[in-house]
Design an enzyme around this catalytic site. Sequence first.
Site, PDB file in Angstrom:
ATOM      1  N   GLU A 137       0.831  -1.037   0.034  1.00 57.11           N
ATOM      2  CA  GLU A 137       0.093  -0.104   0.009  1.00 57.11           C
ATOM      3  C   GLU A 137       0.891   1.098  -0.029  1.00 57.11           C
ATOM      4  O   GLU A 137       1.504   1.612   1.184  1.00 57.11           O
ATOM      5  CB  GLU A 137      -0.975   0.063   1.148  1.00 57.11           C
ATOM      6  CG  GLU A 137      -1.957   1.132   1.211  1.00 57.11           C
ATOM      7  CD  GLU A 137      -3.101   1.004   2.342  1.00 57.11           C
ATOM      8  OE1 GLU A 137      -4.083   0.727   1.932  1.00 57.11           O
ATOM      9  OE2 GLU A 137      -2.608   0.896   3.424  1.00 57.11           O
ATOM     10  N   ASN A 336       3.697  10.219   7.525  1.00 54.05           N
ATOM     11  CA  ASN A 336       4.578   8.958   6.749  1.00 54.05           C
ATOM     12  C   ASN A 336       3.705   7.692   6.818  1.00 54.05           C
ATOM     13  O   ASN A 336       2.761   7.699   7.924  1.00 54.05           O
ATOM     14  CB  ASN A 336       5.790   8.665   7.720  1.00 54.05           C
ATOM     15  CG  ASN A 336       6.705  10.028   7.504  1.00 54.05           C
ATOM     16  OD1 ASN A 336       7.202  10.196   6.325  1.00 54.05           O
ATOM     17  ND2 ASN A 336       7.092  10.359   8.643  1.00 54.05           N
ATOM     18  N   LYS A 337       3.985   6.736   6.149  1.00 55.03           N
ATOM     19  CA  LYS A 337       3.115   5.571   6.055  1.00 55.03           C
ATOM     20  C   LYS A 337       3.376   4.584   7.346  1.00 55.03           C
ATOM     21  O   LYS A 337       2.321   4.267   7.744  1.00 55.03           O
ATOM     22  CB  LYS A 337       3.782   4.732   4.986  1.00 55.03           C
ATOM     23  CG  LYS A 337       2.827   3.397   4.680  1.00 55.03           C
ATOM     24  CD  LYS A 337       1.329   3.898   4.206  1.00 55.03           C
ATOM     25  CE  LYS A 337       0.325   2.835   4.017  1.00 55.03           C
ATOM     26  NZ  LYS A 337      -0.767   3.187   3.900  1.00 55.03           N
ATOM     27  N   VAL A 338       4.365   4.667   7.794  1.00 53.50           N
ATOM     28  CA  VAL A 338       4.502   3.898   9.312  1.00 53.50           C
ATOM     29  C   VAL A 338       4.806   5.365  10.442  1.00 53.50           C
ATOM     30  O   VAL A 338       5.848   6.052  10.367  1.00 53.50           O
ATOM     31  CB  VAL A 338       5.732   3.041   9.331  1.00 53.50           C
ATOM     32  CG1 VAL A 338       5.930   2.523  10.880  1.00 53.50           C
ATOM     33  CG2 VAL A 338       5.680   2.067   8.406  1.00 53.50           C
TER      34      VAL A 338
END
Length: 342
Positions: A137, A336-338
Amino acid sequence: MRAEIGEQPGALRRTLEGLLPRVGDIADLARETRQVLFIARGSSDNAAVYGRYLVESHAGRLATLAAPSIATTYRRKVDLDGVLAVAISQSGKTEEIVQTMEWAASCGARTVAVTNGHGSPLAEAAEVALLTEAGDELAVPATKTYTTQLAALAVLGLGLGADVDRADLDRVPDEVERLIAATEASPALPEIVGELARVPGAVVSGRGIAFGTALELALKIKEACYLHAMGLSYADLLHGPIAVVDAQTPALLVAADDGPTLPGTIALAERVRSAGAKAFTVGGGAGLAGAGNAALAGPDLPEWVAPLGLIVPGQILVENLARALGLDPDVPRGLNKVTQTD
């Protein structure tokens, strides 16, 4: 984000095919437990809200949401004997979630991980890992990782003995596929986008099993569109915050097409309109659609599994709204994604 919304039917099929055979593993682990503790943050926390209502309303077990700071900041031991700790993280790499699950185990809990991170620290640390099959993703706002988490939690509910029809899950991927096409063709979509693009924010409300959907839709509006969006149970909304609903603050109301919370959601739509504000609806069948100003149809699924499709029109709405506002929904500012928290 738009491409990943479209990948959800396939992701759900793969996830359910992989996880439904694990129902027995969940039942074996949960046999020694009495209640469920969900450990999550962000969109995963909204998925956990669905899990909580599902477990309590259909499996008859007390379920609560963890406060990870008790483990990671206060560093206090809590008696978790008889508890099934379910940690949810899209990446499986958020240190706070991994640490809190390990803390739960040290306090006597049995552990389950729900994650898209195959081989991740969370998956490796749990006694049972329910691995979703969303694939990579890339957009920061979670779409397919969120709906596959819901699928995993529906399987968890089956493992905990929920009084539901397992066959309902088989219909979910095809129904989500149909719903994507129907939402994009709906004349209500540009109407609602146009209305939301001219106001500073909105109230998003649902109740019961649909409450997590309301929270997730509010989060998506905030992170991708930079609008103020308040996600509330309609019961909490009526206890004061409804005062903010006016001509510049419309309400987005979500509900399954059936279930005990639908009449209250319809009544809320009528009250919002009587106050001179606009009510836009997602799901809730003809009753809720008729009570609002404009409506996006929800999935033709029973209430217990409806959230797996109910968020999809909201995702499409948010993606279109961001574009209308001149924003790139794939890379919201400052995110951010994480996300690592302590």
